[in-house]
Design a protein around this motif. Structure first.
Motif, short mmCIF file in Angstrom:
data_model
loop_
_atom_site.label_atom_id
_atom_site.label_comp_id
_atom_site.label_asym_id
_atom_site.label_seq_id
_atom_site.Cartn_x
_atom_site.Cartn_y
_atom_site.Cartn_z
N MET A 73 35.81 7.39 9.53
CA MET A 73 35.66 8.63 8.67
C MET A 73 34.56 9.34 9.04
SD MET A 73 37.12 7.42 5.01
CE MET A 73 36.21 8.75 4.26
N GLN A 82 39.93 15.50 3.36
CA GLN A 82 40.65 15.88 4.57
C GLN A 82 40.83 14.90 5.48
OE1 GLN A 82 38.86 19.56 5.36
NE2 GLN A 82 40.30 20.71 4.00
N ILE A 83 39.55 14.26 5.93
CA ILE A 83 39.41 13.03 6.76
C ILE A 83 40.48 11.88 6.51
CG2 ILE A 83 37.81 11.28 7.85
CD1 ILE A 83 35.68 13.56 7.49
N TRP A 137 27.95 11.49 6.97
CA TRP A 137 27.91 11.98 5.39
C TRP A 137 26.74 11.57 4.87
CZ3 TRP A 137 29.99 15.41 2.40
CH2 TRP A 137 30.82 16.23 2.65
N GLN A 154 43.64 12.53 7.25
CA GLN A 154 44.21 12.76 8.70
C GLN A 154 44.30 11.17 9.17
OE1 GLN A 154 40.64 14.86 10.36
NE2 GLN A 154 41.58 16.80 9.75
N GLU A 182 35.88 17.73 2.27
CA GLU A 182 36.10 17.27 3.74
C GLU A 182 36.25 15.95 3.81
OE1 GLU A 182 33.17 17.11 7.62
OE2 GLU A 182 32.48 18.45 5.78
N ILE A 183 35.68 15.18 2.92
CA ILE A 183 36.14 13.56 3.11
C ILE A 183 37.82 13.36 2.76
CG2 ILE A 183 35.78 11.38 1.79
CD1 ILE A 183 32.92 11.93 1.79
#
Length: 152
Positions: free
Chosen positions: A51, A138-139, A56, A142, A135-136
């Protein structure tokens, strides 16, 4: 470590193959219960690395804290063996995620343990939990190849 997965771990996006060590056994001749948690940790950290969580943390000072973990011991494991450990996210909450773990034994050709953990997103600057950044989320989606419902 390799990433060959048995069919029991086909839906797990992160899989780690790990050799059982002689020293993992206890006086009763099987792998000690605490080792299973280390195996879960090994796969959990691999998941977090995929990730990009280190980035981050360095940039935002936001990172994971393990809030809880469980293990269901299905069968004893002994040396020599190789285990395959799987990890996947099952829920994304407001400030935490739930992860499922499974351990498969090559020697026994079956699952030997499974468990869950809850990981809290922690703001190290503010010293408190933090909402899961978009954003996390979304990761994770994915990595998992699917979307998760928004927390209520």
């Amino acid at each position: 470590m390799s990433n060959s997965a048995p069919s029991e771990l086909a839906d797990f996006p992160v899989v780690v193959t790990w050799p059982v060590q002689w020293g993992d056994q206890d006086a009763f001749g099987h792998v000690n219960n605490t080792i299973y948690f280390r195996w879960f940790e090994t796969c959990r950290i691999e998941y977090l690395n995929r990730m990009g969580l280190n980035t981050w943390y360095e940039r935002e000072r936001i990172g994971p804290i393990l809030a809880s973990i469980t293990c269901n011991y299905r069968r004893p494991v002994v040396f020599p063996d190789t285990v395959v450990i799987g990890a996947r996210i099952t829920r994304i909450g407001r400030s935490s995620v739930d992860m499922e773990h499974r351990i498969y034994s090559h020697a026994q050709q079956t699952l030997v343990a499974d468990g869950t953990s809850t990981i809290v997103v922690y703001d190290y600057k503010a010293a408190r939990s933090s909402p899961v950044p978009a954003e996390i989320r979304q990761i994770i989606e994915q990595v998992e190849g699917r979307s998760f419902p928004a927390p209520s």
